[in-house]
Design a protein around this motif. Structure first.
Motif, PDB file in Angstrom:
ATOM      1  N   TYR A 206     -31.606   0.522 -34.767  1.00  0.00           N
ATOM      2  CA  TYR A 206     -31.009   1.337 -35.830  1.00  0.00           C
ATOM      3  C   TYR A 206     -29.680   0.737 -36.290  1.00  0.00           C
ATOM      4  O   TYR A 206     -29.431   0.589 -37.488  1.00  0.00           O
ATOM      5  N   HIS A 207     -28.833   0.372 -35.341  1.00  0.00           N
ATOM      6  CA  HIS A 207     -27.530  -0.186 -35.693  1.00  0.00           C
ATOM      7  C   HIS A 207     -27.674  -1.539 -36.393  1.00  0.00           C
ATOM      8  O   HIS A 207     -26.898  -1.850 -37.307  1.00  0.00           O
ATOM      9  N   GLY A 208     -28.643  -2.330 -35.966  1.00  0.00           N
ATOM     10  CA  GLY A 208     -28.819  -3.625 -36.598  1.00  0.00           C
ATOM     11  C   GLY A 208     -29.446  -3.530 -37.979  1.00  0.00           C
ATOM     12  O   GLY A 208     -29.047  -4.253 -38.901  1.00  0.00           O
ATOM     13  N   TYR A 209     -30.391  -2.623 -38.145  1.00  0.00           N
ATOM     14  CA  TYR A 209     -31.126  -2.531 -39.414  1.00  0.00           C
ATOM     15  C   TYR A 209     -30.234  -2.025 -40.543  1.00  0.00           C
ATOM     16  O   TYR A 209     -30.371  -2.459 -41.692  1.00  0.00           O
ATOM     17  N   TYR A 210     -29.327  -1.116 -40.227  1.00  0.00           N
ATOM     18  CA  TYR A 210     -28.509  -0.508 -41.275  1.00  0.00           C
ATOM     19  C   TYR A 210     -27.090  -1.076 -41.333  1.00  0.00           C
ATOM     20  O   TYR A 210     -26.206  -0.465 -41.924  1.00  0.00           O
ATOM     21  N   VAL A 211     -26.864  -2.234 -40.717  1.00  0.00           N
ATOM     22  CA  VAL A 211     -25.553  -2.847 -40.789  1.00  0.00           C
ATOM     23  C   VAL A 211     -25.274  -3.331 -42.206  1.00  0.00           C
ATOM     24  O   VAL A 211     -26.192  -3.738 -42.934  1.00  0.00           O
ATOM     25  N   LYS A 212     -24.021  -3.289 -42.613  1.00  0.00           N
ATOM     26  CA  LYS A 212     -23.616  -3.746 -43.944  1.00  0.00           C
ATOM     27  C   LYS A 212     -22.437  -4.700 -43.793  1.00  0.00           C
ATOM     28  O   LYS A 212     -21.566  -4.493 -42.950  1.00  0.00           O
TER      29      LYS A 212
END
Length: 246
Positions: A206-212
């Motif tokens: 989750y943290h990796g997929y939605y990183v910006k």
């Protein structure tokens, strides 16, 4: 974004993850790759830590048994219970959360900031299913094996500690290990492991997929994912213990 929004977004992610894979052959190749990266490469650290922590538990228990009225076989009994109930499922999962969680977040986060995930979406591929589901299957199916191995090695490490230190006899230790064996405690440990494995795979994803942002934000996301995974594992450990053992 507040915590409730993060939780809602997390469950929306899971909804996309568990859709049927579009290309079975590609999915199978990704699954074998994740088993190698997340499972097989974690074997060494689990073997090393389990053996020596089991020895430490046995030695510390022996040092605290000072009364001649307390039988020495309780050292083996306490080591067995400590390893099966907490050390193997919980402590090893926390270690894997640090090792595996940072890898998952950084690998997916790098794909996000370099627009590789956008390219998958343009090709009509469900990127969440393609990237996250193999990780979940690899951890949920492989980690119980690691934890059972950790149980055996932890108890074996305690036995070796007794032989090498001379603080207790190996016969007393074996008697304690055999005393009052409850198979449900192993089942309890496996249930916890399955839950922890799922968290280790999904929270960092989750943290990796939605990183910006860029590479700096990927590093920050990796740190955050490890911290949150450990926090959630500790909370889940308390809840599962209350539900299953009380």
């Amino acid at each position: 974004m507040n915590y409730l929004e993060h939780v809602g977004k997390y469950f929306l992610m899971l909804k996309q993850v568990f859709k049927k894979p579009q290309r079975a052959r590609v999915f199978r190749e990704a699954l074998f790759k994740e088993i190698e990266e997340l499972g097989h490469k974690s074997l060494g650290i689990i073997v090393f830590i389990s053996f020596f922590i089991g020895g430490v538990i046995a030695l510390q228990t022996a040092l605290n048994i000072t009364s001649p009225f307390i039988p020495k076989y309780l050292i083996g009994f306490a080591t067995k219970r400590s390893v099966i109930l907490e050390f193997a499922p919980t402590f090893c999962s926390i270690i894997l959360a640090g090792k595996v969680g940072s890898y998952i977040t950084s690998s997916i986060g790098t794909m996000r900031v370099t627009e590789q995930i956008d390219a998958l979406e343009v090709m009509g591929i469900n990127s969440l299913n393609y990237l996250v589901l193999p990780k979940i299957i690899a951890t949920v199916f492989f980690y119980p094996f690691l934890i059972v191995l950790s149980m055996f090695l932890g108890i074996f490490g305690g036995w070796v500690a007794g032989i090498t230190s001379g603080m207790f006899s190996h016969l007393d230790f074996i008697e304690g290990v055999q005393l009052d064996f409850n198979p449900f405690l192993v089942e309890y440990a496996i249930i916890k492991t399955l839950v922890f494995a799922f968290l280790i795979a999904t929270v960092p994803s989750y943290h990796g997929y939605y990183v910006k942002g860029g590479s700096l934000e990927v590093g920050k996301a990796s740190t955050q994912s490890v911290v949150w995974t450990i926090v959630i594992i500790v909370i889940a450990n308390y809840l599962l213990t209350q539900m299953l053992l009380t």
